[in-house]
Write a protein that holds these residues in place. Structure first.
Motif, PDB file in Angstrom:
ATOM      1  N   TYR A   1       1.010  -1.293  -0.623  1.00  0.00           N
ATOM      2  CA  TYR A   1      -0.174   0.272  -0.374  1.00  0.00           C
ATOM      3  C   TYR A   1       1.151   0.996   0.148  1.00  0.00           C
ATOM      4  O   TYR A   1       0.189   2.345  -0.201  1.00  0.00           O
ATOM      5  CB  TYR A   1      -1.040   0.425   1.206  1.00  0.00           C
ATOM      6  CG  TYR A   1      -2.059  -1.061   1.233  1.00  0.00           C
ATOM      7  CD1 TYR A   1      -3.181  -1.335   0.820  1.00  0.00           C
ATOM      8  CD2 TYR A   1      -1.953  -2.298   2.096  1.00  0.00           C
ATOM      9  CE1 TYR A   1      -3.859  -2.145   0.190  1.00  0.00           C
ATOM     10  CE2 TYR A   1      -3.239  -3.446   1.769  1.00  0.00           C
ATOM     11  CZ  TYR A   1      -4.000  -3.232   0.849  1.00  0.00           C
ATOM     12  OH  TYR A   1      -4.762  -3.931   0.667  1.00  0.00           O
ATOM     13  N   LEU A   2       1.960   1.608   0.079  1.00  0.00           N
ATOM     14  CA  LEU A   2       3.040   2.007  -0.136  1.00  0.00           C
ATOM     15  C   LEU A   2       3.909   1.766  -1.196  1.00  0.00           C
ATOM     16  O   LEU A   2       4.975   1.283  -1.288  1.00  0.00           O
ATOM     17  CB  LEU A   2       3.736   2.517   1.367  1.00  0.00           C
ATOM     18  CG  LEU A   2       2.933   2.953   2.438  1.00  0.00           C
ATOM     19  CD1 LEU A   2       4.024   2.778   4.131  1.00  0.00           C
ATOM     20  CD2 LEU A   2       2.251   4.402   2.715  1.00  0.00           C
ATOM     21  N   PRO A   3       4.668   3.026  -1.467  1.00  0.00           N
ATOM     22  CA  PRO A   3       4.023   4.653  -1.644  1.00  0.00           C
ATOM     23  C   PRO A   3       2.100   4.312  -2.628  1.00  0.00           C
ATOM     24  O   PRO A   3       1.335   4.900  -2.113  1.00  0.00           O
ATOM     25  CB  PRO A   3       4.197   4.910  -2.790  1.00  0.00           C
ATOM     26  CG  PRO A   3       5.189   3.911  -3.754  1.00  0.00           C
ATOM     27  CD  PRO A   3       5.368   3.326  -2.922  1.00  0.00           C
ATOM     28  N   HIS A   4       2.043   3.070  -3.288  1.00  0.00           N
ATOM     29  CA  HIS A   4       0.314   2.911  -3.496  1.00  0.00           C
ATOM     30  C   HIS A   4       0.368   1.525  -3.386  1.00  0.00           C
ATOM     31  O   HIS A   4       0.894   0.623  -3.690  1.00  0.00           O
ATOM     32  CB  HIS A   4       0.593   3.607  -5.145  1.00  0.00           C
ATOM     33  CG  HIS A   4       1.407   5.081  -5.941  1.00  0.00           C
ATOM     34  ND1 HIS A   4       0.715   6.006  -4.791  1.00  0.00           N
ATOM     35  CD2 HIS A   4       2.675   5.925  -6.223  1.00  0.00           C
ATOM     36  CE1 HIS A   4       1.220   7.157  -4.839  1.00  0.00           C
ATOM     37  NE2 HIS A   4       2.517   6.281  -5.769  1.00  0.00           N
ATOM     38  N   GLN A   5      -0.643   1.787  -3.650  1.00  0.00           N
ATOM     39  CA  GLN A   5      -1.372   0.252  -3.935  1.00  0.00           C
ATOM     40  C   GLN A   5      -1.094  -0.670  -5.598  1.00  0.00           C
ATOM     41  O   GLN A   5      -1.621   0.327  -6.691  1.00  0.00           O
ATOM     42  CB  GLN A   5      -3.170  -0.202  -3.946  1.00  0.00           C
ATOM     43  CG  GLN A   5      -3.749  -1.120  -3.645  1.00  0.00           C
ATOM     44  CD  GLN A   5      -5.286  -1.361  -2.515  1.00  0.00           C
ATOM     45  OE1 GLN A   5      -5.898  -0.594  -2.486  1.00  0.00           O
ATOM     46  NE2 GLN A   5      -6.205  -2.172  -3.279  1.00  0.00           N
ATOM     47  N   ARG A   6      -0.381  -1.886  -4.594  1.00  0.00           N
ATOM     48  CA  ARG A   6      -0.233  -2.505  -5.863  1.00  0.00           C
ATOM     49  C   ARG A   6       0.223  -3.780  -5.814  1.00  0.00           C
ATOM     50  O   ARG A   6       0.299  -4.261  -4.320  1.00  0.00           O
ATOM     51  CB  ARG A   6       1.272  -2.311  -6.508  1.00  0.00           C
ATOM     52  CG  ARG A   6       2.885  -2.552  -5.889  1.00  0.00           C
ATOM     53  CD  ARG A   6       3.789  -1.791  -6.683  1.00  0.00           C
ATOM     54  NE  ARG A   6       4.237  -0.708  -6.005  1.00  0.00           N
ATOM     55  CZ  ARG A   6       4.598   0.684  -7.248  1.00  0.00           C
ATOM     56  NH1 ARG A   6       5.634  -0.660  -7.713  1.00  0.00           N
ATOM     57  NH2 ARG A   6       4.725   1.534  -7.185  1.00  0.00           N
ATOM     58  N   PRO A   7      -0.168  -4.861  -6.199  1.00  0.00           N
ATOM     59  CA  PRO A   7       0.333  -6.073  -5.941  1.00  0.00           C
ATOM     60  C   PRO A   7       1.873  -6.520  -5.866  1.00  0.00           C
ATOM     61  O   PRO A   7       2.757  -5.765  -6.568  1.00  0.00           O
ATOM     62  CB  PRO A   7       0.401  -7.220  -7.463  1.00  0.00           C
ATOM     63  CG  PRO A   7      -0.393  -6.165  -7.881  1.00  0.00           C
ATOM     64  CD  PRO A   7      -0.832  -4.723  -7.793  1.00  0.00           C
ATOM     65  N   LYS A   8       2.488  -7.385  -4.578  1.00  0.00           N
ATOM     66  CA  LYS A   8       3.906  -7.414  -4.328  1.00  0.00           C
ATOM     67  C   LYS A   8       4.189  -7.806  -5.278  1.00  0.00           C
ATOM     68  O   LYS A   8       5.519  -8.623  -6.064  1.00  0.00           O
ATOM     69  CB  LYS A   8       3.907  -8.633  -3.091  1.00  0.00           C
ATOM     70  CG  LYS A   8       3.382  -7.759  -2.019  1.00  0.00           C
ATOM     71  CD  LYS A   8       3.646  -8.374  -0.797  1.00  0.00           C
ATOM     72  CE  LYS A   8       3.009  -8.377   0.751  1.00  0.00           C
ATOM     73  NZ  LYS A   8       2.926  -8.630   1.285  1.00  0.00           N
TER      74      LYS A   8
END
Length: 493
Positions: free
Chosen positions: A473-480
């Motif tokens: 969720y940091l810096p933006h929401q994304r799949p790992k």
């Protein structure tokens, strides 16, 4: 034996009481530091918790946003202090008021008389003090916004960009379909970066673009990190990336200025040329630092949001077959109804994508790419019966509003049809902010997303390899895994 037990119990109670007292003492330090000089105003502050000395609430913020439940940060304030909508805290080194309700958010974002940008000093060091989020005057901000908004968001500019975006989308989708496994987010960020580079620096080489994009990736990981400037920490790496970006941009600016003094004609009037040409009413032109800070900000914002939202919209469409088919049918109708002599999309057709627009709006709401923005009170302000002291930061928490079940029933559900006939009430939808500081590239971002989804829906599908992959969720929401998967061509429209 009895005396020993009494002594042990007494020692335990004393230690426990000492620890409780020490905790209370430490938790009171920030209140003494930041509230003692407020006089009577301290009694009208919102409820809240100023956290631990020096670090404030940052530990609990980072812990929540590095978990699978980032909303636990705000919910802890609500559970402890009630649904007041405003909470005091110490965030990013500053005494702050977190705002989580529509009316207060709207007031903070639109009242330029009482609020100005208040980004943390650590963020300003990364993005630039002379960028739009920096310390430039309100009048200078308006002037630079007028200069840069039209070439990015104006109708004429968007009409011109349609062809370039369309060409690159088609080429990349075809290329990705032949590559097998790809990191979908990584490839999308490269695509959107190429587009914003074309707008600002049209004649730069692929090597320059690759170098810049790499540094921006590192820069972004430091934007929401704690400002620890030591080797190994994200902020330290981000500062080094900023230094490299400035060096690259300085070389570009120097070459442009040199070319302008020669007899060589300008190849194209891109944004860099506009920045070099602009001057105020007194004939003052922008210096190198101002131009570079504007470039750092725009090129970052201009590809990060559109790349991430395009990825999430694609993922949501694949996860909801009924939505996919409805959106696909709309795009097929657009192709079917165009004149036989027309090649490719027009801006008019993009504006006719009613259902796809709802898909994009819903993606922006669910994901909330920028979950918070920062303001600073220019004077003491009363909102909802609470005082926001002059100089305190105000954190407008978009994420809480976009995920409020009272505003959006089943808020975690992706449901584009919720937008049927819905005009959001003021203060309930902030995909690109609001007021005079609203993101100047919002129309360009939505255009990029719409054109990509148009061609994806017509001809492709996306197979995600790890649909259960955890999220960052940091810096933006994304799949790992940066959305690892495969693009498959399924038709030839």
């Amino acid at each position: 034996m009895e005396n020993y037990l009494e002594l042990s119990w007494g020692l335990f109670v004393a230690i426990f009481a000492g620890l409780v007292g020490l905790k209370w003492l430490l938790r009171s330090v920030n209140c003494w530091l930041y509230e003692s000089n407020l006089g009577e105003k301290r009694f009208s502050l919102p409820p809240g918790d100023m956290g631990w000395p020096l670090i404030g609430n940052m530990w609990s913020f980072l812990r929540a946003f590095k978990s699978s439940n980032p909303d636990s940060f705000i919910s802890s304030f609500v559970s402890r202090f009630g649904p007041s909508g405003l909470y005091k805290a110490l965030m990013f080194g500053n005494p702050s008021i977190i705002v989580t309700v529509p009316e207060a958010c709207k007031r903070v974002l639109t009242d330029d008389e009482y609020f100005k940008p208040g980004w943390p000093s650590s963020t300003l060091k990364l993005i630039g003090r002379k960028s739009f989020i920096g310390s430039i005057t309100y009048e200078e901000h308006k002037r630079l916004r007028r200069l840069t908004a039209a070439p990015v968001n104006g109708h004429e500019a968007l009409s011109i960009y349609v062809g370039y975006i369309e060409e690159n989308v088609k080429l990349d989708l075809e290329k990705w379909a032949g590559m097998g496994q790809i990191e979908f987010l990584t490839e999308l960020r490269r695509l959107t970066f190429r587009i914003i580079m074309h707008i600002f620096l049209s004649s730069e080489s692929e090597q320059v673009m690759e170098a810049l994009e790499k540094e921006y990736t590192t820069l972004n990981y430091g934007v929401r990190a704690m400002a620890i400037n030591l080797p190994g920490f994200a902020y330290y790496k981000a500062l080094k990336a900023r230094k490299h970006l400035v060096a690259i941009f300085q070389t570009i600016v120097d070459k442009r200025r040199e070319r302008r003094t020669d007899t060589q004609p300008t190849l194209k009037k891109d944004m860099m040329e506009a920045l070099l040409d602009t001057e105020d009413e007194n004939g003052r032109r922008l210096d190198d630092e101002e131009i570079i800070d504007i470039l750092v900000m725009y090129l970052n914002a201009g590809h990060e949001s559109s790349g991430h939202i395009t990825m999430w919209a694609t993922v949501f469409l694949q996860e909801h077959p009924e939505v996919f088919q409805k959106a696909k049918a709309e795009q097929e109708a657009i192709v079917r109804n165009r004149p036989p002599t027309q090649n490719g999309l027009t801006l008019k057709e993009v504006r006719q994508m009613d259902y796809l627009s709802k898909v994009i709006d819903e993606t922006l709401r669910v994901v909330t790419f920028s979950f918070v923005v920062f303001r600073e009170a220019k004077a003491d302000v009363n909102i909802s019966g609470y005082t926001i002291p002059k100089g305190w930061r105000v954190l407008v928490w978009f994420r809480n509003i976009h995920h409020d079940p009272e505003i959006y029933p089943d808020p975690k559900e992706f449901n584009p049809s919720r937008w049927d006939g819905l005009t959001p009430k003021a203060g309930t939808y902030f995909p690109f902010g609001a007021g005079s500081r609203m993101c100047p590239g919002n129309d360009l971002a939505k255009l990029e997303i719409a054109i990509f989804l148009h061609y994806f829906l017509l001809n492709y599908e996306f197979e995600r390899y790890n649909p259960g992959c955890g999220l960052m969720y940091l810096p933006h929401q994304r799949p790992k895994d940066n959305c690892l998967g495969k693009i498959k061509r399924v038709s030839q429209l």
